[in-house]
Enzyme design. Structure first.
Site, mmCIF file in Angstrom:
data_model
loop_
_atom_site.group_PDB
_atom_site.id
_atom_site.type_symbol
_atom_site.label_atom_id
_atom_site.label_comp_id
_atom_site.label_asym_id
_atom_site.label_seq_id
_atom_site.Cartn_x
_atom_site.Cartn_y
_atom_site.Cartn_z
ATOM 1 N N TYR A 212 0.851 -1.198 0.000
ATOM 2 C CA TYR A 212 0.000 0.000 0.000
ATOM 3 C C TYR A 212 0.882 1.242 0.000
ATOM 4 C CZ TYR A 212 0.855 -0.991 4.980
ATOM 5 O OH TYR A 212 1.437 -1.323 6.181
ATOM 6 N N ASP A 290 0.750 -4.902 22.316
ATOM 7 C CA ASP A 290 1.375 -6.216 22.091
ATOM 8 C C ASP A 290 1.815 -6.876 23.399
ATOM 9 O OD1 ASP A 290 0.985 -5.951 19.401
ATOM 10 O OD2 ASP A 290 3.094 -6.169 18.834
HETATM 11 C C1 LIG Z 1 5.114 -7.019 9.746
HETATM 12 C C2 LIG Z 1 4.076 -6.388 10.598
HETATM 13 C C3 LIG Z 1 3.076 -5.614 10.020
HETATM 14 C C4 LIG Z 1 2.088 -5.038 10.815
HETATM 15 N N1 LIG Z 1 1.116 -4.287 10.229
HETATM 16 C C5 LIG Z 1 0.141 -3.753 10.999
HETATM 17 C C6 LIG Z 1 -0.894 -2.966 10.426
HETATM 18 O O1 LIG Z 1 -0.919 -2.719 9.215
HETATM 19 N N2 LIG Z 1 -1.866 -2.463 11.250
HETATM 20 C C7 LIG Z 1 -1.855 -2.713 12.593
HETATM 21 O O2 LIG Z 1 -2.757 -2.264 13.298
HETATM 22 N N3 LIG Z 1 -0.865 -3.437 13.161
HETATM 23 C C8 LIG Z 1 0.126 -3.955 12.417
HETATM 24 N N4 LIG Z 1 1.115 -4.685 12.983
HETATM 25 C C9 LIG Z 1 1.131 -4.854 14.445
HETATM 26 C C10 LIG Z 1 1.695 -3.619 15.128
HETATM 27 O O3 LIG Z 1 2.941 -3.276 14.573
HETATM 28 C C11 LIG Z 1 1.858 -3.871 16.618
HETATM 29 O O4 LIG Z 1 0.699 -4.452 17.131
HETATM 30 C C12 LIG Z 1 2.118 -2.561 17.337
HETATM 31 O O5 LIG Z 1 3.299 -1.968 16.868
HETATM 32 C C13 LIG Z 1 2.193 -2.800 18.839
HETATM 33 O O6 LIG Z 1 2.511 -1.597 19.475
HETATM 34 P P1 LIG Z 1 3.006 -1.604 20.969
HETATM 35 O O7 LIG Z 1 3.223 -0.170 21.329
HETATM 36 O O8 LIG Z 1 2.110 -2.431 21.802
HETATM 37 O O9 LIG Z 1 4.386 -2.400 20.947
HETATM 38 P P2 LIG Z 1 5.771 -2.010 20.265
HETATM 39 O O10 LIG Z 1 5.562 -1.275 19.007
HETATM 40 O O11 LIG Z 1 6.585 -3.264 20.230
HETATM 41 O O12 LIG Z 1 6.428 -0.988 21.289
HETATM 42 C C14 LIG Z 1 6.988 -1.423 22.510
HETATM 43 C C15 LIG Z 1 7.934 -0.335 23.012
HETATM 44 O O13 LIG Z 1 8.398 -0.726 24.307
HETATM 45 C C16 LIG Z 1 9.807 -0.569 24.364
HETATM 46 N N5 LIG Z 1 10.317 -1.551 25.328
HETATM 47 C C17 LIG Z 1 10.321 -2.894 25.194
HETATM 48 N N6 LIG Z 1 10.873 -3.467 26.271
HETATM 49 C C18 LIG Z 1 11.221 -2.449 27.115
HETATM 50 C C19 LIG Z 1 11.846 -2.413 28.398
HETATM 51 N N7 LIG Z 1 12.231 -3.533 29.023
HETATM 52 N N8 LIG Z 1 12.044 -1.201 28.994
HETATM 53 C C20 LIG Z 1 11.649 -0.064 28.356
HETATM 54 N N9 LIG Z 1 11.079 -0.045 27.122
HETATM 55 C C21 LIG Z 1 10.856 -1.229 26.516
HETATM 56 C C22 LIG Z 1 10.267 -0.848 22.932
HETATM 57 O O14 LIG Z 1 11.552 -0.306 22.686
HETATM 58 C C23 LIG Z 1 9.162 -0.186 22.131
HETATM 59 O O15 LIG Z 1 9.420 1.185 21.912
HETATM 60 C C24 LIG Z 1 2.115 -5.250 12.209
HETATM 61 C C25 LIG Z 1 3.129 -6.012 12.803
HETATM 62 C C26 LIG Z 1 4.107 -6.583 12.009
HETATM 63 C C27 LIG Z 1 5.180 -7.411 12.659
#
Ligand SMILES: Cc1cc2nc3c(=O)[nH]c(=O)nc-3n(C[C@H](O)[C@H](O)[C@H](O)COP(=O)(O)OP(=O)(O)OC[C@H]3O[C@@H](n4cnc5c(N)ncnc54)[C@H](O)[C@@H]3O)c2cc1C
Length: 396
Positions: A212, A290
């Site tokens: 996309y 996540d």
């Molecule tokens: C290939 C791919 C394509 C995707 N496409 C889509 C899409 O099109 N649409 C959609 O809705 N979702 C999509 N997703 C899913 C989406 O990317 C995730 O669900 C989303 O990024 C989760 O966000 P989050 O903030 O929960 O976790 P993350 O993005 O993993 O952020 C976690 C944060 O916590 C920090 N962290 C981790 N451990 C520690 C620690 N011990 N101490 C301090 N900080 C820490 C990390 O550095 C990071 O900044 C996709 C995923 C993948 C793999």
């Protein structure tokens, strides 16, 4: 009334949206992020109306409009002759129906937008959590540099390898057997994909590709799965081999092979999963995004659900007040669990149906896809308004 002290671990999409939603609710929070710099790299993300309506209300409407693309449709096709299997209209039709757009954006643009609506002095970089402890009337973060932080509530927004989640359940991420190559291609190299901007998927035996446009149409983002028994690297920036990717997709439709050939660089990412859990909090700890419910990306909802989680949790905390912390966490769990559990299930199911080899099951899939074209099938997903979920879900 004393102010609630909220410590959020992780400044990804979940953590930053929570910081913005808590700020809107008048609740102070500090975000602790392990990375020394916030630099989202090289990939796109699809944002459906269930998330964009929330992001708009948090102040991102103009920013998103400037950097996103509103694709006209989601098109699913066969891998070899590109026969259209399903077309879901998006664009204005979707926007009118759900009151919010379907967008495709570069992750860095989304992150920059989120950082613009959170207080910069509340985000602490280079702060890696190594452990959480709970006792008395507070929880404590223990950071890698030896510092500790006391809070009334710790929110784990620390992604699939969450440290905070260990307070709730003992489990571990499971490798799915699938890797995904991701690339960004300048739009002028793939004009055949831009005459009619769309989210395009091609399904074939064992593999699929999604593409996309992002960056206001200047680039095209793609993801291409390749099964692998032995690949464990999990990072947005792990380099992939473009030649190996091209070889894996030899014989696919020219739209696919030309797209892959147009990428100078690709990253490669091992897809992990975890089983669903039946609790999202324990004591003074709660998880979102996540960290709570990682899902395979085959429903493109992981980030969208992270946005919903953050908005619902902020609402629950604001509605319950500082004295009602335990009730707020229970209500968050009650509102969110059924929805995220269903999305985890669907994402996992898509891992099978997207990759069927030609045969009876594939023909049944393709017939079902044609019968379910249109937006009706997405009503339950896109119409959900997390800002109202605390008063509507399970309260009848
Ligand atoms: C290939 C791919 C394509 C995707 N496409 C889509 C899409 O099109 N649409 C959609 O809705 N979702 C999509 N997703 C899913 C989406 O990317 C995730 O669900 C989303 O990024 C989760 O966000 P989050 O903030 O929960 O976790 P993350 O993005 O993993 O952020 C976690 C944060 O916590 C920090 N962290 C981790 N451990 C520690 C620690 N011990 N101490 C301090 N900080 C820490 C990390 O550095 C990071 O900044 C996709 C995923 C993948 C793999």
């Amino acid at each position: 009334m004393p102010q609630l002290r909220v410590a959020v671990v992780g400044a990804g999409i979940a953590g930053l949206v929570l910081a913005a939603a808590l700020r809107r609710a008048g609740i102070d929070c500090h975000v602790y992020e392990q990375a020394p710099h916030l630099t989202e790299v090289g990939a796109g993300v699809q944002l459906a109306p269930n998330a964009t309506r929330l992001l708009h209300r948090l102040g991102l409407r103009d920013r998103l409009r400037a950097v996103a693309v509103a694709p006209g449709a989601i098109e699913m096709r066969r891998f070899d002759d590109a026969t259209l299997l399903q077309r879901t209209p998006l664009g204005d039709v979707c926007h009118r129906r759900f009151g919010a757009p379907y967008y495709t954006v570069h992750r860095a643009d989304l992150q920059a937008g989120l950082l613009s609506v959170v207080a910069a002095d509340r985000v602490h970089l280079g702060a890696r959590l190594v452990a959480v402890t709970q006792g008395g009337d507070e929880a404590r973060l223990h950071l890698a540099d030896g510092a500790t932080v006391a809070a009334d509530l710790v929110v784990g927004a620390d992604g699939i390898h969450s440290v905070v989640r260990e307070q709730i359940v003992t489990d571990a991420p499971r490798y799915s057997g699938q890797t995904i190559y991701r690339g960004l291609v300048p739009a002028h190299r793939v004009p055949f994909l831009l005459a009619d901007p769309a989210v395009r998927l091609w399904f074939g035996p064992d593999k699929h590709v999604v593409s996309y446009p992002v960056s206001a149409g200047r680039q095209v983002s793609f993801g291409a799965t390749v099964p692998a028994a032995d690949w464990r690297e999990e990072s947005w920036t792990a380099r992939g081999d473009p030649a190996a990717l091209a070889a894996a997709y030899a014989g696919w439709h020219p739209d696919v092979t030309r797209l892959i050939a147009a990428a100078d660089r690709v990253s490669r990412w091992a897809l992990h999963d975890r089983d669903g859990i039946n609790r999202l909090g324990a004591g003074r700890v709660v998880v979102i995004g996540d960290a709570a419910h990682p899902m395979l990306p085959f429903q493109a909802q992981g980030a969208n659900q992270a946005v919903e989680d953050a908005v619902v949790l902020a609402r629950c905390l604001a509605e319950a007040g500082p004295a009602g912390l335990a009730a707020a966490v229970r209500r968050y769990e009650e509102v969110r669990l059924p929805r995220v559990t269903e999305l985890q299930r669907r994402s996992r199911a898509n891992a099978r149906t997207f990759h069927l080899g030609d045969g009876d099951a594939q023909r049944r899939r393709d017939t079902a896809a044609q019968l379910t074209s249109g937006l009706d099938q997405h009503e339950w997903l896109f119409a959900y308004d997390a800002d109202h979920a605390t008063t509507t879900v399970g309260s009848s």
